[in-house]
Design an enzyme around this catalytic site. Structure first.
Site, PDB file in Angstrom:
ATOM      1  N   LYS A   1       5.523   1.970  -2.922  1.00 13.09           N
ATOM      2  CA  LYS A   1       5.411   3.296  -3.542  1.00 13.09           C
ATOM      3  C   LYS A   1       5.659   3.119  -5.023  1.00 13.09           C
ATOM      4  O   LYS A   1       6.321   2.172  -5.442  1.00 13.09           O
ATOM      5  CB  LYS A   1       6.470   4.253  -2.966  1.00 13.09           C
ATOM      6  CG  LYS A   1       6.103   5.704  -3.110  1.00 13.09           C
ATOM      7  CD  LYS A   1       5.090   6.112  -2.053  1.00 13.09           C
ATOM      8  CE  LYS A   1       4.653   7.532  -2.205  1.00 13.09           C
ATOM      9  NZ  LYS A   1       3.901   7.975  -1.014  1.00 13.09           N
TER      10      LYS A   1
ATOM     11  N   GLY B   1      -2.721   8.272  -4.397  1.00  7.82           N
ATOM     12  CA  GLY B   1      -2.026   9.453  -4.911  1.00  7.82           C
ATOM     13  C   GLY B   1      -0.816   9.848  -4.088  1.00  7.82           C
ATOM     14  O   GLY B   1      -0.570   9.334  -3.004  1.00  7.82           O
ATOM     15  N   ASP B   2      -0.043  10.752  -4.642  1.00  6.62           N
ATOM     16  CA  ASP B   2       1.067  11.424  -3.967  1.00  6.62           C
ATOM     17  C   ASP B   2       1.292  12.688  -4.810  1.00  6.62           C
ATOM     18  O   ASP B   2       0.370  13.137  -5.497  1.00  6.62           O
ATOM     19  CB  ASP B   2       2.310  10.507  -3.909  1.00  6.62           C
ATOM     20  CG  ASP B   2       3.386  11.038  -2.949  1.00  6.62           C
ATOM     21  OD1 ASP B   2       3.238  10.875  -1.735  1.00  6.62           O
ATOM     22  OD2 ASP B   2       4.381  11.634  -3.418  1.00  6.62           O
TER      23      ASP B   2
ATOM     24  N   LYS C   1       0.858  -1.202   0.000  1.00  4.61           N
ATOM     25  CA  LYS C   1       0.000   0.000   0.000  1.00  4.61           C
ATOM     26  C   LYS C   1       0.879   1.231   0.000  1.00  4.61           C
ATOM     27  O   LYS C   1       1.822   1.348   0.799  1.00  4.61           O
ATOM     28  CB  LYS C   1      -0.878   0.004   1.269  1.00  4.61           C
ATOM     29  CG  LYS C   1      -1.837   1.175   1.331  1.00  4.61           C
ATOM     30  CD  LYS C   1      -3.085   0.917   0.514  1.00  4.61           C
ATOM     31  CE  LYS C   1      -3.897   2.172   0.234  1.00  4.61           C
ATOM     32  NZ  LYS C   1      -3.476   2.874  -1.009  1.00  4.61           N
TER      33      LYS C   1
HETATM   34  P1  NDP Z   1       0.705  17.869  -4.531  1.00  2.00           P
HETATM   35  O1  NDP Z   1       1.191  17.474  -5.862  1.00  2.00           O
HETATM   36  O2  NDP Z   1      -0.752  18.041  -4.298  1.00  2.00           O
HETATM   37  O3  NDP Z   1       1.428  19.215  -4.042  1.00  2.00           O
HETATM   38  C1  NDP Z   1       2.801  19.292  -3.930  1.00  2.00           C
HETATM   39  C2  NDP Z   1       3.183  20.676  -3.470  1.00  2.00           C
HETATM   40  O4  NDP Z   1       4.564  20.687  -3.154  1.00  2.00           O
HETATM   41  C3  NDP Z   1       2.987  21.738  -4.545  1.00  2.00           C
HETATM   42  O5  NDP Z   1       2.721  22.970  -3.938  1.00  2.00           O
HETATM   43  C4  NDP Z   1       4.337  21.733  -5.244  1.00  2.00           C
HETATM   44  O6  NDP Z   1       4.655  22.939  -5.921  1.00  2.00           O
HETATM   45  C5  NDP Z   1       5.258  21.530  -4.068  1.00  2.00           C
HETATM   46  N1  NDP Z   1       6.465  20.841  -4.539  1.00  2.00           N
HETATM   47  C6  NDP Z   1       6.527  19.616  -5.102  1.00  2.00           C
HETATM   48  N2  NDP Z   1       7.779  19.322  -5.445  1.00  2.00           N
HETATM   49  C7  NDP Z   1       8.512  20.378  -5.107  1.00  2.00           C
HETATM   50  C8  NDP Z   1       9.877  20.675  -5.203  1.00  2.00           C
HETATM   51  N3  NDP Z   1      10.757  19.791  -5.745  1.00  2.00           N
HETATM   52  N4  NDP Z   1      10.305  21.857  -4.713  1.00  2.00           N
HETATM   53  C9  NDP Z   1       9.420  22.737  -4.165  1.00  2.00           C
HETATM   54  N5  NDP Z   1       8.107  22.509  -4.051  1.00  2.00           N
HETATM   55  C10 NDP Z   1       7.660  21.347  -4.510  1.00  2.00           C
HETATM   56  O7  NDP Z   1       1.300  16.746  -3.525  1.00  2.00           O
HETATM   57  P2  NDP Z   1       0.830  16.382  -2.059  1.00  2.00           P
HETATM   58  O8  NDP Z   1       0.338  17.577  -1.344  1.00  2.00           O
HETATM   59  O9  NDP Z   1      -0.034  15.188  -2.151  1.00  2.00           O
HETATM   60  O10 NDP Z   1       2.207  15.885  -1.401  1.00  2.00           O
HETATM   61  C11 NDP Z   1       3.055  16.756  -0.658  1.00  2.00           C
HETATM   62  C12 NDP Z   1       3.946  15.923   0.238  1.00  2.00           C
HETATM   63  O11 NDP Z   1       3.165  15.154   1.142  1.00  2.00           O
HETATM   64  C13 NDP Z   1       4.854  14.914  -0.472  1.00  2.00           C
HETATM   65  O12 NDP Z   1       6.054  14.785   0.255  1.00  2.00           O
HETATM   66  C14 NDP Z   1       4.067  13.619  -0.352  1.00  2.00           C
HETATM   67  O13 NDP Z   1       4.906  12.493  -0.453  1.00  2.00           O
HETATM   68  C15 NDP Z   1       3.509  13.768   1.048  1.00  2.00           C
HETATM   69  N6  NDP Z   1       2.344  12.971   1.386  1.00  2.00           N
HETATM   70  C16 NDP Z   1       1.215  13.008   0.621  1.00  2.00           C
HETATM   71  C17 NDP Z   1       0.117  12.259   0.976  1.00  2.00           C
HETATM   72  C18 NDP Z   1      -1.161  12.333   0.236  1.00  2.00           C
HETATM   73  O14 NDP Z   1      -2.130  11.704   0.688  1.00  2.00           O
HETATM   74  N7  NDP Z   1      -1.278  13.057  -0.860  1.00  2.00           N
HETATM   75  C19 NDP Z   1       0.142  11.364   2.154  1.00  2.00           C
HETATM   76  C20 NDP Z   1       1.372  11.475   2.943  1.00  2.00           C
HETATM   77  C21 NDP Z   1       2.405  12.234   2.542  1.00  2.00           C
HETATM   78  P3  NDP Z   1       4.529  23.027  -7.528  1.00  2.00           P
HETATM   79  O15 NDP Z   1       3.069  23.072  -7.812  1.00  2.00           O
HETATM   80  O16 NDP Z   1       5.255  24.252  -7.884  1.00  2.00           O
HETATM   81  O17 NDP Z   1       5.191  21.769  -8.064  1.00  2.00           O
HETATM   82  O1  2IT Z   2       2.902   9.032   1.449  1.00  2.00           O
HETATM   83  C1  2IT Z   2       1.769   8.566   1.641  1.00  2.00           C
HETATM   84  O2  2IT Z   2       1.447   8.042   2.711  1.00  2.00           O
HETATM   85  C2  2IT Z   2       0.787   8.678   0.547  1.00  2.00           C
HETATM   86  N1  2IT Z   2       1.092   9.262  -0.477  1.00  2.00           N
HETATM   87  C3  2IT Z   2      -0.576   8.063   0.694  1.00  2.00           C
HETATM   88  C4  2IT Z   2      -0.545   6.598   0.416  1.00  2.00           C
HETATM   89  C5  2IT Z   2      -1.884   5.919   0.362  1.00  2.00           C
HETATM   90  O3  2IT Z   2      -1.866   4.732  -0.017  1.00  2.00           O
HETATM   91  O4  2IT Z   2      -2.912   6.504   0.675  1.00  2.00           O
END
Ligand code: NDP
Ligand code: 2IT
Length: 450
Positions: free
Chosen positions: A130, A169-170, A94
């Site tokens: 992942k 998603g991520d 997962k």
């Molecule tokens: P999104 O794609 O929705 O948003 C990512 C955000 O981070 C955007 O504002 C983006 O800016 C910025 N960003 C991405 N890459 C870079 C970079 N290299 N340098 C600077 N800014 C950056 O992703 P999420 O919000 O889903 O994910 C954000 C973080 O949270 C990640 O680390 C992800 O692994 C983690 N995460 C996500 C989960 C989820 O359920 N979605 C669960 C747990 C953790 P820009 O638009 O300019 O690229």
């Molecule tokens: O980093 C994370 O935990 C996620 N992007 C969510 C993973 C998931 O299976 O919901």
């Protein structure tokens, strides 16, 4: 956090580096966990006897595949797809999919490795994985994203299934992409297997609160941590990096609990809004048109100021929530936060704080909570989505949010109890790593040498 590896773990780490050359983010994630495990190997020789740690550091399966697709101009494009199925001792693989040009095997492995322990901490039956691609969705039309997702799934589908591997998603993968991926999975298999992907839309098998879950869960964790010290979020100045899924819903929940969120960012720059981020405006810009935070500043006018480039960690705040990407908060950022009176850093993103920054924050007296505990609400709610799919049920928003809050409370308490038990009271890093590790390691022992 202990600064050095237990001597018995040095060869384990050296082997990881030798086997995975150049994958620096993966090395960093492994080192961070191994640094916490000294007291565990001392107390439990059975883990070393069965080579549990060495086996944990080697993914069960790594899939790399070609993803050809045609753009709107009729040109053929080529990307690389990945799925690292890291550990299935506790349940089906997962973890999310990331679409970003920086994706390569080392990023996918670091994320998959972290996911093992995070998923264990949720207490729900999910293994760690992942995946993703170096595809860049920026500037691509819906039709291009759809064709890319269809090509990606045409290869990946054979590895998926509700009892096998369940992506979500991520970065760069949200509701739109999950829709195209699920549509292609359904078409190829001729089966409506809702439980094969999470983060689905509410009308086709998704769960209430999954969209909000990572950001909300992050803030629930922060509330628990503040509560343990007799404090709350009310009236706190908060800085949130990123402006994607995690950042937006962290801002929403922090605001609803009375915090003043004064800044957010994207990869081009950051915005400071002393009156508090206008979340409706931010959502409209981000969700509607996939716009930039610079658009937020120009549309908000008066109270908002945009800074191109620069470091969002220069903005004073009592609580900092890095919610963008790995290694976005470095030693200089930590120094700024400390100088400006920051009291707590909690990671909404995965591994956003560099090891040197973590050290600096701790030395500067800033409470630090790691992503694998703080952001586990996203995957936990994915597991709740799987539960609803398996029972062909759908729960209310209120009930699902209460389950999420309960899970975050339990993760928080388990981190503190484990840290205390292993001689590092109050240390969320040690607590999260040891609690996650021992749960997976015990299952691996029980399952034999596989
Ligand atoms: P999104 O794609 O929705 O948003 C990512 C955000 O981070 C955007 O504002 C983006 O800016 C910025 N960003 C991405 N890459 C870079 C970079 N290299 N340098 C600077 N800014 C950056 O992703 P999420 O919000 O889903 O994910 C954000 C973080 O949270 C990640 O680390 C992800 O692994 C983690 N995460 C996500 C989960 C989820 O359920 N979605 C669960 C747990 C953790 P820009 O638009 O300019 O690229
Ligand atoms: O980093 C994370 O935990 C996620 N992007 C969510 C993973 C998931 O299976 O919901």
């Amino acid at each position: 956090m202990m600064p050095l590896l237990d001597p018995s773990l040095i060869p384990v780490f050296d082997e990881v580096v030798a086997r995975n050359p150049g994958e620096t983010e993966f090395h960093q994630a492994v080192q961070e966990v191994l640094e916490s495990l000294g007291p565990v190997v001392a107390k439990h020789p059975e883990y070393a006897d069965a080579e549990v740690i060495r086996r944990l550091c080697e993914p069960e399966r790594q899939i790399i595949f070609r993803v050809p697709w045609t753009d709107d101009a009729g040109r053929v494009n080529l990307n690389r797809g990945f799925r690292v199925e890291f550990n299935s001792a506790l349940g089906p693989y997962k973890g999310g999919l990331r679409f970003h040009p920086s994706v390569y095997l080392g990023i996918v492995k670091f994320l998959g490795f972290e996911q093992i322990f995070k998923n264990a901490l949720t207490g729900l039956p999910i293994g760690g994985a992942k995946g993703g691609s170096d595809f860049d969705p920026k500037g691509r039309s819906d039709a291009e994203v759809m064709r890319f997702c269809q090509s990606f799934m045409t290869e990946l589908y054979r590895h998926l299934g509700e009892y096998t591997d369940v992506p979500a998603g991520d970065i760069g993968v949200g509701g739109r992409e999950i829709g195209y991926l699920f549509g292609q999975y359904k078409r190829i298999t001729n089966r409506y297997e809702s439980g094969t992907l999470t983060g689905k839309g509410l009308s086709w098998g998704g769960s209430q609160v999954r969209t909000e879950a990572t950001g909300y869960g992050t803030v629930f964790f922060v509330s628990e941590a503040l509560g343990a010290a007799g404090e709350s979020l009310e009236g706190r100045r908060v800085v949130v990096s990123g402006s994607g899924n995690v950042a937006i819903y962290a801002i929403e929940k922090a605001q609803s609990l009375g915090a003043l969120v004064v800044a957010c960012s994207d990869s081009d720059g950051y915005v400071v809004d002393d009156a508090g981020i206008d979340l409706d405006l931010l959502k409209e810009i981000k969700n509607g048109h996939r716009g930039r935070v610079s658009d937020y500043a120009s549309r908000r006018g008066g109270t908002a100021r945009y800074v191109a480039g620069g470091s969002i960690w220069d903005v004073p705040g009592e609580i900092a929530l890095p919610c963008a990407t790995q290694n976005e908060l470095d030693e200089a950022g930590a120094a700024s936060l400390i100088a400006n009176g920051c009291r707590m850093v909690a990671e909404g993103a995965n591994m956003p704080t560099t090891p040197a920054a973590i050290r600096a924050l701790r030395e500067g007296g800033v409470a630090f909570a790691p992503g694998k505990a703080v952001n586990a609400g996203g995957v936990a709610t994915s597991a709740l989505e799987m539960q609803q799919n398996a029972s062909r049920d759908s729960w209310t928003f209120e009930y699902t949010e209460e389950r999420l809050a309960e899970i975050m409370r339990s993760i928080h308490d388990r981190c503190l109890e484990t840290a205390e038990e292993y001689g590092s009271p109050g240390d969320y890093v040690v607590g999260a790593n040891i609690a996650g590790f021992t749960q997976v390691a015990d299952a691996m022992l029980a399952l034999g040498v596989i």
